[in-house]
Design a protein around this motif. Structure first.
Motif, PDB file in Angstrom:
ATOM      1  N   ILE A 141       0.870  -1.278  -0.060  1.00 29.08           N
ATOM      2  CA  ILE A 141      -0.143   0.122  -0.233  1.00 29.08           C
ATOM      3  C   ILE A 141       0.728   1.488  -0.045  1.00 29.08           C
ATOM      4  O   ILE A 141       0.488   2.250  -0.590  1.00 29.08           O
ATOM      5  CB  ILE A 141      -1.042  -0.203   1.220  1.00 29.08           C
ATOM      6  N   ARG A 142       2.022   1.204   0.787  1.00 30.76           N
ATOM      7  CA  ARG A 142       2.751   2.437   0.802  1.00 30.76           C
ATOM      8  C   ARG A 142       3.343   2.477  -0.613  1.00 30.76           C
ATOM      9  O   ARG A 142       3.657   3.624  -1.287  1.00 30.76           O
ATOM     10  CB  ARG A 142       3.845   2.073   1.877  1.00 30.76           C
ATOM     11  N   GLU A 143       3.907   1.421  -1.209  1.00 33.06           N
ATOM     12  CA  GLU A 143       4.490   1.462  -2.466  1.00 33.06           C
ATOM     13  C   GLU A 143       3.545   1.994  -3.571  1.00 33.06           C
ATOM     14  O   GLU A 143       3.745   3.077  -4.385  1.00 33.06           O
ATOM     15  CB  GLU A 143       4.949   0.254  -3.067  1.00 33.06           C
ATOM     16  N   PHE A 144       2.340   1.527  -3.485  1.00 28.08           N
ATOM     17  CA  PHE A 144       1.354   2.200  -4.463  1.00 28.08           C
ATOM     18  C   PHE A 144       0.815   3.523  -4.161  1.00 28.08           C
ATOM     19  O   PHE A 144       1.041   4.539  -4.909  1.00 28.08           O
ATOM     20  CB  PHE A 144       0.002   1.526  -4.339  1.00 28.08           C
ATOM     21  N   GLY A 145       0.831   3.911  -2.731  1.00 28.50           N
ATOM     22  CA  GLY A 145       0.537   5.271  -2.401  1.00 28.50           C
ATOM     23  C   GLY A 145       1.601   6.346  -2.850  1.00 28.50           C
ATOM     24  O   GLY A 145       1.312   7.192  -3.312  1.00 28.50           O
ATOM     25  N   ASP A 146       2.908   6.097  -2.519  1.00 32.48           N
ATOM     26  CA  ASP A 146       3.952   6.808  -2.849  1.00 32.48           C
ATOM     27  C   ASP A 146       3.906   7.055  -4.366  1.00 32.48           C
ATOM     28  O   ASP A 146       3.968   8.133  -4.944  1.00 32.48           O
ATOM     29  CB  ASP A 146       5.428   6.181  -2.520  1.00 32.48           C
ATOM     30  N   ALA A 147       3.894   5.965  -5.179  1.00 24.33           N
ATOM     31  CA  ALA A 147       4.043   6.059  -6.657  1.00 24.33           C
ATOM     32  C   ALA A 147       2.645   6.672  -7.218  1.00 24.33           C
ATOM     33  O   ALA A 147       2.739   7.678  -8.058  1.00 24.33           O
ATOM     34  CB  ALA A 147       3.876   4.713  -7.252  1.00 24.33           C
ATOM     35  N   PHE A 148       1.533   6.657  -6.557  1.00 23.97           N
ATOM     36  CA  PHE A 148       0.325   7.449  -7.011  1.00 23.97           C
ATOM     37  C   PHE A 148      -0.010   8.749  -6.855  1.00 23.97           C
ATOM     38  O   PHE A 148      -0.287   9.507  -7.651  1.00 23.97           O
ATOM     39  CB  PHE A 148      -0.962   6.510  -6.658  1.00 23.97           C
ATOM     40  N   ARG A 149       0.784   9.236  -5.622  1.00 20.43           N
ATOM     41  CA  ARG A 149       0.825  10.486  -5.339  1.00 20.43           C
ATOM     42  C   ARG A 149       1.729  11.290  -6.319  1.00 20.43           C
ATOM     43  O   ARG A 149       1.656  12.453  -6.484  1.00 20.43           O
ATOM     44  CB  ARG A 149       1.297  10.853  -4.117  1.00 20.43           C
ATOM     45  N   SER A 150       2.743  10.757  -6.887  1.00 15.81           N
ATOM     46  CA  SER A 150       3.886  11.269  -7.773  1.00 15.81           C
ATOM     47  C   SER A 150       3.345  11.785  -9.108  1.00 15.81           C
ATOM     48  O   SER A 150       2.010  11.042  -9.596  1.00 15.81           O
ATOM     49  CB  SER A 150       5.099  10.468  -7.816  1.00 15.81           C
ATOM     50  N   GLU A 151       4.036  12.503  -9.821  1.00 12.62           N
ATOM     51  CA  GLU A 151       3.457  12.807 -11.186  1.00 12.62           C
ATOM     52  C   GLU A 151       3.421  11.741 -12.212  1.00 12.62           C
ATOM     53  O   GLU A 151       2.432  11.555 -13.158  1.00 12.62           O
ATOM     54  CB  GLU A 151       4.408  13.977 -11.760  1.00 12.62           C
ATOM     55  N   LYS A 152       4.493  11.063 -11.976  1.00 10.91           N
ATOM     56  CA  LYS A 152       4.693   9.589 -12.830  1.00 10.91           C
ATOM     57  C   LYS A 152       4.317   8.402 -12.415  1.00 10.91           C
ATOM     58  O   LYS A 152       4.782   8.136 -10.916  1.00 10.91           O
ATOM     59  CB  LYS A 152       5.899   9.408 -13.607  1.00 10.91           C
ATOM     60  N   PHE A 153       3.438   7.680 -12.650  1.00 10.79           N
ATOM     61  CA  PHE A 153       3.027   6.219 -12.119  1.00 10.79           C
ATOM     62  C   PHE A 153       2.865   5.152 -13.268  1.00 10.79           C
ATOM     63  O   PHE A 153       2.263   5.544 -14.344  1.00 10.79           O
ATOM     64  CB  PHE A 153       1.246   6.592 -11.368  1.00 10.79           C
ATOM     65  N   ASP A 154       3.368   4.061 -12.888  1.00 10.67           N
ATOM     66  CA  ASP A 154       3.159   2.897 -13.641  1.00 10.67           C
ATOM     67  C   ASP A 154       2.712   1.800 -12.764  1.00 10.67           C
ATOM     68  O   ASP A 154       3.583   1.217 -12.019  1.00 10.67           O
ATOM     69  CB  ASP A 154       4.351   2.402 -14.458  1.00 10.67           C
ATOM     70  N   ALA A 155       1.687   1.157 -12.791  1.00 14.21           N
ATOM     71  CA  ALA A 155       1.254   0.226 -12.097  1.00 14.21           C
ATOM     72  C   ALA A 155       1.781  -0.957 -12.411  1.00 14.21           C
ATOM     73  O   ALA A 155       1.852  -1.771 -11.330  1.00 14.21           O
ATOM     74  CB  ALA A 155      -0.491  -0.019 -12.213  1.00 14.21           C
ATOM     75  N   LYS A 156       2.293  -1.226 -13.386  1.00 16.49           N
ATOM     76  CA  LYS A 156       2.922  -2.377 -13.837  1.00 16.49           C
ATOM     77  C   LYS A 156       4.359  -2.304 -13.090  1.00 16.49           C
ATOM     78  O   LYS A 156       4.847  -3.589 -13.081  1.00 16.49           O
ATOM     79  CB  LYS A 156       3.283  -2.641 -15.410  1.00 16.49           C
ATOM     80  N   ALA A 157       4.845  -1.347 -12.617  1.00 14.90           N
ATOM     81  CA  ALA A 157       6.095  -1.571 -12.100  1.00 14.90           C
ATOM     82  C   ALA A 157       6.060  -1.588 -10.589  1.00 14.90           C
ATOM     83  O   ALA A 157       7.085  -1.717  -9.684  1.00 14.90           O
ATOM     84  CB  ALA A 157       6.773  -0.080 -11.981  1.00 14.90           C
ATOM     85  N   LEU A 158       4.924  -1.880 -10.073  1.00 15.02           N
ATOM     86  CA  LEU A 158       4.421  -2.162  -8.533  1.00 15.02           C
ATOM     87  C   LEU A 158       4.942  -3.411  -8.262  1.00 15.02           C
ATOM     88  O   LEU A 158       4.222  -4.570  -8.710  1.00 15.02           O
ATOM     89  CB  LEU A 158       3.445  -1.972  -8.199  1.00 15.02           C
TER      90      LEU A 158
END
Lengths: 116, 332
Positions: free
Chosen positions: B262-279
């Motif tokens: 959830i933290r990994e998702f949250g940090d990534a989702f808050r940022s400008e660039k996000f790629d769900a496949k990188a989670l």
């Protein structure tokens, strides 16, 4: 000398008591230890926020709360825009299950059937 | 006042405490330090302490001051939040992806974004459909087993395994929809979504871990059932013993694994660039969360079923059947 020390100690103690009483009497400045009342997780998860000043805000317990730096804060004075929004009606909430685990007829777990 | 030692907090409480930023005022003063305080300095220390506390508390917009709760807000919170807790007791398919999809229910996006977000929400539920169907099959098996007083352990175990296997594929199937969601939302809406995912996770933990949480015995699944079915103390004791025995064979859910995801998702989702496949770890986390939730529910039902009277059995089977029937998670 010993008497002087005791006098100074009493003065400092009196000063501390006086200062704490002043703080306690100042709205918004009461030191709070440990746990306080914030929008609970169940509230945040079921309530639509109002976006203000670039962040989501929740009306809870007669305060507007927002998260900043991982912690909850609230506005001491209600901003005019949030007051105006509040006067338009309560924040929308979503009901997933009726109380005591009795599923609603036609419940979908999804969209605004739970608007209040 | 005595401050709680964070080492003594149950993990669910500790997570809740940390993520809500409530722990910074907890000042633990070891008892042995009290003996080295010079009484003549106590007044000065007290003055400084009060001054420091005033500075901390008045430095921002009254951070963490206790608000005056109204009766209306308190009762409203109880009803709606209790409904969410009940929901999380019965619906686990999709794991964290389900929590993300549920968070869209109350994101409160602008009218211009609403159509696009609603489409993504439906897409997410569609990608979770195999897991939802597996969970529905489990719920139906439990309801039928309770009604017939004959729970088939083999069928139930197979259904649990299907939930876990289907959940393991949910993230990969949903990655495009999550990327699209990130592109549609504004930064404040992304932040709100992450807050809600964390809130759902917290509620999920309380809903599913509270049988062993002595701090919340009244709100547990068993406590609710005791009230709803009128269970006797003898029945409660038997259920508790049977449930503990049944859960011994279930691999323990590591909450840290879910927190990390959830933290990994949250940090990534808050940022400008996000790629769900990188989670990394999303599929495993989803499988563990959904599988454990399904097993927890099943073993609870298996413990309850043998001790019920015919009337209680009929009522419980009816309720389980209702949950099986509406477990579409919003994919209407």
């Amino acid at each position: 000398m010993r008497l002087g020390n005791q006098t100074r100690m009493l003065r400092r103690f009196a000063c501390a008591v006086s200062l704490s009483a002043t703080l306690a009497a100042t709205p918004g400045c009461v030191p709070v230890f440990g746990y306080g009342d914030y929008p609970p997780d169940g509230y945040v998860a079921t309530t639509e926020p109002v976006y203000f000043e670039g962040r989501p805000a929740y009306w809870y317990g007669n305060q507007w709360y927002y998260r900043e730096g991982g912690r909850w804060n609230h506005y001491d004075r209600e901003p005019a825009a949030l007051h105006q929004r509040r006067m338009q009606g309560p924040q929308v909430r979503h009901t997933y299950e009726p109380p005591r685990g009795r599923p609603a007829v036609g419940h979908s777990g999804g969209r605004p059937g739970g608007r209040r | 006042m005595s401050a709680p030692d964070v080492r003594d907090l149950p993990w669910a409480t500790l997570w809740d405490t940390l993520r809500r930023g409530k722990i910074r005022h907890m000042v633990a003063i070891p008892m042995e330090h009290q003996t080295v305080l010079n009484p003549s300095k106590m007044g000065t220390i007290a003055t400084l302490l009060f001054g420091a506390l005033a500075a901390v508390n008045c430095g921002g917009a009254s951070a963490n001051a206790r608000p005056p709760a109204t009766a209306a807000s308190a009762s409203e919170v109880d009803e709606v939040a209790a409904g969410l807790t009940e929901h999380h007791r019965h619906h686990h398919h999709g794991g964290v992806t389900l929590l993300i999809a549920l968070s869209l229910d109350t994101l409160g996006v602008s009218p211009e974004e609403r159509t696009a977000v609603e489409k993504i929400r439906r897409d997410l539920h569609a990608r979770m459909e195999p897991a939802r169907a597996a969970q529905q099959k489990l719920a139906a098996a439990l309801a039928e087993g309770v009604a017939a007083a004959d729970l088939d352990a083999t069928t139930v175990d197979a259904a649990i395994a299907q939930v876990s296997a289907a959940a393991a594929k949910v993230h990969d199937a949903s990655a495009d929809a999550l990327n699209e969601l990130h592109a549609v939302l504004t930064p404040p809406e992304r932040a709100a979504l992450v807050d809600k995912v964390e809130a759902h996770w917290s509620v999920w933990q309380k809903a599913n871990a509270e049988e062993s949480d002595p701090a919340n015995p009244e709100g547990s699944r068993l406590a609710m059932l005791t009230t709803d079915l009128g269970l006797t103390q003898d029945q409660v004791d038997k259920i508790r013993a049977g449930f503990g025995e049944g859960m011994k064979g279930v691999p323990r859910l590591d909450p840290q694994e879910i927190v990390t995801h959830i933290r990994e998702f949250g940090d990534a989702f808050r940022s400008e660039k996000f790629d769900a496949k990188a989670l990394n770890g999303a599929n495993v986390a989803n499988a563990h969360l959904a599988g454990w939730g399904a097993a927890h529910l099943a073993h609870f039902v298996e413990a309850v079923s043998p001790v019920l009277t015919p009337d209680q059995r009929a009522e419980y089977a009816r309720r389980l059947g209702e949950h099986a029937g509406h477990s579409n998670g919003g994919n209407e």
